[in-house]
Design a protein around this motif. Structure first.
Motif, PDB file in Angstrom:
ATOM      1  N   ALA A  82      -5.345   1.596   6.054  1.00  0.00           N
ATOM      2  CA  ALA A  82      -4.855   1.051   4.786  1.00  0.00           C
ATOM      3  C   ALA A  82      -5.872   0.085   4.178  1.00  0.00           C
ATOM      4  CB  ALA A  82      -3.509   0.361   4.997  1.00  0.00           C
ATOM      5  N   PHE A  83      -6.458  -0.764   5.012  1.00  0.00           N
ATOM      6  CA  PHE A  83      -7.456  -1.711   4.506  1.00  0.00           C
ATOM      7  C   PHE A  83      -8.701  -0.981   4.011  1.00  0.00           C
ATOM      8  CE2 PHE A  83     -11.014  -4.699   5.078  1.00  0.00           C
ATOM      9  CZ  PHE A  83     -10.586  -5.708   4.231  1.00  0.00           C
ATOM     10  N   SER A  84      -9.127   0.052   4.724  1.00  0.00           N
ATOM     11  CA  SER A  84     -10.296   0.823   4.309  1.00  0.00           C
ATOM     12  C   SER A  84     -10.051   1.513   2.976  1.00  0.00           C
ATOM     13  CB  SER A  84     -10.639   1.884   5.359  1.00  0.00           C
ATOM     14  OG  SER A  84     -10.934   1.281   6.596  1.00  0.00           O
ATOM     15  N   ILE A  85      -8.877   2.097   2.815  1.00  0.00           N
ATOM     16  CA  ILE A  85      -8.542   2.744   1.544  1.00  0.00           C
ATOM     17  C   ILE A  85      -8.476   1.709   0.429  1.00  0.00           C
ATOM     18  CG2 ILE A  85      -6.712   3.985   0.308  1.00  0.00           C
ATOM     19  CD1 ILE A  85      -6.192   5.483   2.960  1.00  0.00           C
ATOM     20  N   ARG A  90     -10.778  -0.399  -4.423  1.00  0.00           N
ATOM     21  CA  ARG A  90     -11.292  -1.603  -5.097  1.00  0.00           C
ATOM     22  C   ARG A  90     -12.721  -1.371  -5.588  1.00  0.00           C
ATOM     23  NH1 ARG A  90     -12.483  -7.258  -2.261  1.00  0.00           N
ATOM     24  NH2 ARG A  90     -12.794  -8.474  -4.123  1.00  0.00           N
ATOM     25  N   LEU A  91     -13.534  -0.734  -4.754  1.00  0.00           N
ATOM     26  CA  LEU A  91     -14.912  -0.427  -5.130  1.00  0.00           C
ATOM     27  C   LEU A  91     -14.948   0.544  -6.316  1.00  0.00           C
ATOM     28  CD1 LEU A  91     -17.954  -0.741  -4.350  1.00  0.00           C
ATOM     29  CD2 LEU A  91     -17.649   1.315  -2.967  1.00  0.00           C
ATOM     30  N   LEU A  92     -14.105   1.579  -6.277  1.00  0.00           N
ATOM     31  CA  LEU A  92     -14.046   2.524  -7.392  1.00  0.00           C
ATOM     32  C   LEU A  92     -13.603   1.837  -8.676  1.00  0.00           C
ATOM     33  CD1 LEU A  92     -12.507   5.757  -5.827  1.00  0.00           C
ATOM     34  CD2 LEU A  92     -14.851   5.374  -6.557  1.00  0.00           C
ATOM     35  N   SER A  93     -12.644   0.938  -8.580  1.00  0.00           N
ATOM     36  CA  SER A  93     -12.164   0.214  -9.751  1.00  0.00           C
ATOM     37  C   SER A  93     -13.272  -0.650 -10.339  1.00  0.00           C
ATOM     38  CB  SER A  93     -10.971  -0.665  -9.388  1.00  0.00           C
ATOM     39  OG  SER A  93      -9.898   0.123  -8.972  1.00  0.00           O
TER      40      SER A  93
END
Length: 131
Positions: A82-85, A90-93
């Motif tokens: 869950a944290f990795s996703i 967040r990076l994509l955003s």
């Protein structure tokens, strides 16, 4: 027959195909994270806790064996996945926000556009003088 047609229309929509691809990639990602947890993190956590192996933790109650260590490991897997996703989204955003912020480049007007603008302005001036 109608149900099959509706299902075909539903299944062939772009969103459903995107979802199917996401599920497949998610499953592969889950395997990677499970290996990370089982093969790297859990042994380190076990060392920090004095050699404790979570997968071996169990409680026997009659003929039933409650493997709560496996449950603990599964919960840790879930938290890490869950944290990795979350970090990936967040990076994509962040990248998407950068795309939205970039100003659009307005091209220079062509010679025809400049000439047409001048003609328009002259016509406006003539109308103003006639009144």
């Amino acid at each position: 027959m109608i149900v099959l047609k509706e299902f075909k229309a539903f299944a062939l929509k772009g969103n459903v195909m995107d979802l199917a691809i996401a599920v497949i990639i998610g499953a592969a990602f889950g395997k990677i994270v499970t290996s990370l947890v089982n093969d790297l993190l859990m042994p380190l956590i076990g060392l920090l806790l004095g050699g404790l192996n979570f997968s071996g933790l169990q409680y026997t109650l009659g003929d039933a064996v409650l493997k709560y260590g496996v449950f603990i490991q599964t919960v840790i897997d879930f938290v890490i996945i869950a944290f990795s996703i979350f970090m990936f989204i967040r990076l994509l955003s962040k990248f998407k926000r950068k795309e939205e912020i970039q100003p659009t480049v307005v091209p220079e007007p062509t010679k025809e556009e400049i000439l047409l603008t001048e003609i328009r302005d002259l016509l406006k001036q003539q109308r103003g003088l006639d009144k």
